[in-house]
Design a protein around this motif. Structure first.
Motif, PDB file in Angstrom:
ATOM      1  N   TYR A   1     134.491  83.369  25.960  1.00  0.00           N
ATOM      2  CA  TYR A   1     133.678  82.731  24.950  1.00  0.00           C
ATOM      3  C   TYR A   1     134.032  83.229  23.553  1.00  0.00           C
ATOM      4  O   TYR A   1     134.257  84.422  23.357  1.00  0.00           O
ATOM      5  CB  TYR A   1     132.176  83.022  25.187  1.00  0.00           C
ATOM      6  CG  TYR A   1     131.684  82.759  26.575  1.00  0.00           C
ATOM      7  CD1 TYR A   1     132.169  81.695  27.330  1.00  0.00           C
ATOM      8  CD2 TYR A   1     130.733  83.596  27.161  1.00  0.00           C
ATOM      9  CE1 TYR A   1     131.709  81.463  28.613  1.00  0.00           C
ATOM     10  CE2 TYR A   1     130.268  83.373  28.438  1.00  0.00           C
ATOM     11  CZ  TYR A   1     130.756  82.311  29.174  1.00  0.00           C
ATOM     12  OH  TYR A   1     130.301  82.084  30.445  1.00  0.00           O
ATOM     13  N   ARG A   2     134.043  82.334  22.590  1.00  0.00           N
ATOM     14  CA  ARG A   2     134.176  82.756  21.197  1.00  0.00           C
ATOM     15  C   ARG A   2     132.798  83.171  20.725  1.00  0.00           C
ATOM     16  O   ARG A   2     131.846  82.393  20.784  1.00  0.00           O
ATOM     17  CB  ARG A   2     134.705  81.609  20.339  1.00  0.00           C
ATOM     18  CG  ARG A   2     135.045  82.054  18.907  1.00  0.00           C
ATOM     19  CD  ARG A   2     135.881  81.038  18.188  1.00  0.00           C
ATOM     20  NE  ARG A   2     135.128  79.805  17.923  1.00  0.00           N
ATOM     21  CZ  ARG A   2     135.681  78.708  17.435  1.00  0.00           C
ATOM     22  NH1 ARG A   2     136.988  78.664  17.214  1.00  0.00           N
ATOM     23  NH2 ARG A   2     134.938  77.647  17.210  1.00  0.00           N
ATOM     24  N   THR A   3     132.652  84.378  20.255  1.00  0.00           N
ATOM     25  CA  THR A   3     131.334  84.928  19.952  1.00  0.00           C
ATOM     26  C   THR A   3     130.857  84.622  18.538  1.00  0.00           C
ATOM     27  O   THR A   3     129.687  84.815  18.233  1.00  0.00           O
ATOM     28  CB  THR A   3     131.334  86.453  20.145  1.00  0.00           C
ATOM     29  OG1 THR A   3     132.349  87.024  19.299  1.00  0.00           O
ATOM     30  CG2 THR A   3     131.636  86.810  21.593  1.00  0.00           C
ATOM     31  N   ALA A   4     131.732  84.157  17.666  1.00  0.00           N
ATOM     32  CA  ALA A   4     131.304  83.845  16.306  1.00  0.00           C
ATOM     33  C   ALA A   4     132.182  82.731  15.746  1.00  0.00           C
ATOM     34  O   ALA A   4     133.316  82.519  16.178  1.00  0.00           O
ATOM     35  CB  ALA A   4     131.386  85.073  15.405  1.00  0.00           C
ATOM     36  N   ALA A   5     131.640  82.008  14.768  1.00  0.00           N
ATOM     37  CA  ALA A   5     132.409  80.953  14.139  1.00  0.00           C
ATOM     38  C   ALA A   5     133.565  81.553  13.353  1.00  0.00           C
ATOM     39  O   ALA A   5     133.469  82.666  12.833  1.00  0.00           O
ATOM     40  CB  ALA A   5     131.510  80.153  13.204  1.00  0.00           C
TER      41      ALA A   5
END
Length: 278
Positions: free
Chosen positions: A273-277
């Motif tokens: 998962y990408r945890t931040a934009a």
């Protein structure tokens, strides 16, 4: 089997703190008569919410209360052995926070400062910076305020911290820019219910959602207090009217049943998962 009755309140609160305390006392008494071990009151139950979300008047903000304000001792005395979650505006140094406290007659169990602030709120409040669950006589609980529940990460963080019950305290209005003739047809009405059910189902926890009712300034509050089971099923609700949504359930057993085959928290793959934009 540890069966607990859980109550979510829909009610109107304003700037008059004495009036608010009286209304809280009535809701606590009603919840006690219904046998509730947990009562979740709305956001801003002490002092009311902002009167205008587009251009908040800096001279007409809710009263900011210190965390040890005598009103909390009075609410604790009313609560006795009941767990009560209540929202208020917290004074914190030079800042104000949209905050919630959970307490019983024995004292404070947990606190939360709203982390996610919609655009206009940033002119009135500072943002909190953490989500944490805490132990209570009815199980491990976490709290969210209003817009916090729009973000899946908020409830997920609490669930990963062991929360079995997430109390969502709201002063959630109908759409300000595109009002529907009936609250039941309003876009925000649909989203309010959707978030409550999704946060419960995706984390396989119990969500207890309170909300304000009535109107202030140009806003109409939705009500729609509810208790949602860990399968995302609404167990009790108030619709748009003021009152209590009361459900009786064995929280641990319901969660265990929901996680018997599919255990969402154990099946996460955080490395993907990408945890931040960006």
């Amino acid at each position: 089997m540890a069966v607990t009755r859980i109550a979510a309140a829909a009610a109107h609160f304003g700037r008059d703190l004495d009036y608010d305390l009286g209304r809280i006392g009535k809701l606590v008494a009603d919840a006690r008569e219904a046998g509730a071990g947990l009562l979740v009151l709305p956001d801003a139950a002490l002092g009311g919410y902002l009167a205008d979300l587009r251009r908040p008047d800096p001279d007409a903000l809710p009263p900011a209360l210190e965390p040890d304000h005598p009103l909390f001792d009075k609410i604790a005395a009313l609560a006795r052995d009941m767990v009560v979650c209540v929202g208020y505006c917290e004074a914190g140094g030079d800042n104000r926070y949209n905050a919630a406290v959970s307490l019983t007659g024995d004292g404070v169990l947990g606190r939360h400062r709203k982390v996610h602030l919609p655009a206009a709120e940033v002119t009135a409040y500072a943002a909190g910076d953490t989500f944490a669950a805490f132990d209570t006589p009815v199980g491990r609980v976490g709290m969210l305020i209003d817009y916090d529940k729009t973000f899946p990460e908020s409830a997920r963080t609490l669930a990963l911290d062991g929360a079995e019950i997430v109390a969502c305290l709201s002063a959630w209005p109908a759409s300000i820019t595109n009002q529907a003739p009936k609250l039941s047809q309003d876009r925000q009405s649909r989203l309010f219910d959707l978030y409550d059910c999704a946060r419960a189902a995706e984390n396989q926890i119990v969500v207890v959602s309170s909300n304000q009712t009535g109107a202030v300034g140009g806003m109409r509050f939705l009500g729609q207090a509810k208790v949602v089971g860990p399968a995302g099923n609404i167990l009790a609700r108030t619709w748009a009217k003021a009152g209590l949504a009361v459900a009786e359930l064995d929280v641990a057993a319901e969660i265990a049943a929901a996680r018997r085959v599919l255990r969402h928290l154990d099946e996460l793959r955080p490395a993907t998962y990408r945890t931040a934009a960006p």
